[in-house]
Design a protein around this motif. Sequence first.
Motif, PDB file in Angstrom:
ATOM      1  N   ARG A   1     -14.643  -4.015 -28.415  1.00 57.20           N
ATOM      2  CA  ARG A   1     -15.479  -4.159 -27.218  1.00 57.20           C
ATOM      3  C   ARG A   1     -14.624  -4.722 -26.097  1.00 57.20           C
ATOM      4  O   ARG A   1     -14.045  -5.806 -26.238  1.00 57.20           O
TER       5      ARG A   1
ATOM      6  N   SER B   1     -16.272 -11.238 -21.618  1.00 60.55           N
ATOM      7  CA  SER B   1     -16.760 -12.584 -21.947  1.00 60.55           C
ATOM      8  C   SER B   1     -15.679 -13.428 -22.601  1.00 60.55           C
ATOM      9  O   SER B   1     -15.102 -13.036 -23.600  1.00 60.55           O
TER      10      SER B   1
ATOM     11  N   THR C   1     -18.337  -1.469 -22.027  1.00 57.33           N
ATOM     12  CA  THR C   1     -17.397  -2.204 -22.871  1.00 57.33           C
ATOM     13  C   THR C   1     -16.521  -1.281 -23.719  1.00 57.33           C
ATOM     14  O   THR C   1     -16.147  -1.609 -24.828  1.00 57.33           O
TER      15      THR C   1
ATOM     16  N   GLU D   1     -15.155  -6.466 -23.734  1.00 56.83           N
ATOM     17  CA  GLU D   1     -16.075  -7.417 -23.113  1.00 56.83           C
ATOM     18  C   GLU D   1     -15.299  -8.440 -22.320  1.00 56.83           C
ATOM     19  O   GLU D   1     -14.356  -9.042 -22.828  1.00 56.83           O
TER      20      GLU D   1
ATOM     21  N   HIS E   1     -16.780 -14.385 -28.737  1.00 60.76           N
ATOM     22  CA  HIS E   1     -16.351 -13.024 -28.417  1.00 60.76           C
ATOM     23  C   HIS E   1     -14.892 -12.729 -28.722  1.00 60.76           C
ATOM     24  O   HIS E   1     -13.995 -13.436 -28.282  1.00 60.76           O
TER      25      HIS E   1
END
Length: 435
Positions: free
Chosen positions: A209, A213, A169, A211, A218
């Motif tokens: 991050r 997601s 990440t 990420e 998030h």
Amino acid sequence: MPHVYVRDISKHEGQQVTIKGWLDNRASKGKLHFLQVRDGTGTIQAVMFKPDFDEETFKRADHLPQESAIAVTGVVKKEPRSQLGYELQAQGLEVIAEAAPDYPLGHKEHGVAFLMDHRHLWLRSSRQRVILSVRHTIIKAIRDYFDDRGFTLVDAPIFTPAACEGTSTLFEVPYFDMGKAFLTQSGQLYGEAAAMAVGKAYVFGPTFRAEKSKTRRHLTEFWMVEPEVAFMDLDGDMDLAEDFLCHIVQTVLAKHRDELVKILERDVSALERVQKPFPRITYTEAIERIQKARPETPITWGDDIGGDEETILANQFDRPVMVHRYPTAMKAFYFKQDPNDPNVALGVDVLAPEGYGEIIGGGQREESYDALIERIDQHGLPREAFSWYLDLRRFGSVPHAGFGLGVERTVAWICGLHHVRETIPFARMIERLTP
Ligand code: 4AD
Ligand code: MG
């Protein structure tokens, strides 16, 4: 005339004052205009009575577009029928800047994507103003909590040479002749160095991050506060996390109870229950509880506790729950293993009630040089990048622990918001980089 703010209006009853703000709404009834003026601290109704104005001003007031910047001078009158309790009997109107006629966020329902595209204007709504101000109170409560307890604020760098929370990440940034740098995922490793210098340190700043997601919890850029304390173990870490969260919730309730109830429609009784002690369960017990509550979708020891599972657990308690001793294999390289069971790490996650998920992650750090270097190798991390961090284990290494609290998830929980995108002024998510 003295410029006063709507927030302080009760102190000026009967006086002539000037309110400066933006026209939120207006209505007209014959010889009367009713202007709703928002100034960032509240909204007041200014009543214009035709005989008190020249014809041109009175006429212009009836055509002013929403969000025009105005200064209204008048006398503050008690008005029990208004939510504020006061209104302004206007005597003068100055148009500072007439707004364009096509304000996109008029007084009707809008979809979330549209609102997010106009976030720079959406911030002007009373709901967003309250969220911004609760966020501010939370950040101040965080700083006051640590400042009043002998912690030193230590800023960690944002450009970093290596991963802290897993290599998958990381955001890469080109960095001159040195190749690439990464945006920090956590200031923790620097916080550990600071704790060995000042005893109790906290790092507070933005973290990043990459990420993938797309969940309501998030962001790619979020704010994290990370206390780190020398000579503290996992139990001490959990005591600190619990006391800290109680302080934040109580501070917000004391300052914003009314706005939480009236504007955000938050059930504050759920916040009032946030009292010490919080339940503490092991990861193993958490898995057993999830298995029992949801036999149809099996989960086994070693599996991740995801968002849905966190909600199942949190629903079994009326206050935040602390889950400790996760499988070592799931956790970052720096965690200390439990001396009684090396399969588990001395880490803790604090799950917020009502399905808001993990708001704190932390634990006790590995203080042994040999154990740490073994973990760095196991995780496939470059030893050179961590040589400075390993030095902390060579020169007076002591047991120490800390945690990270995500500001946005905390704001979402306390304000009762469905999604973290509303908790930060300008959210950065996998599919959003503007405005
Ligand atoms: O559990 P995390 O990854 O822990 C750490 O980064 C540790 N180094 C902290 C420490 O021990 N000093 O992240 C900590 C918290 C989470 O509990 C969550 O509240 C928040 O940071 N967080 C996020 N918030 C919004 N969006 C994301 N993508 C987040 N990832 C973590
Ligand atoms: Mg975590």
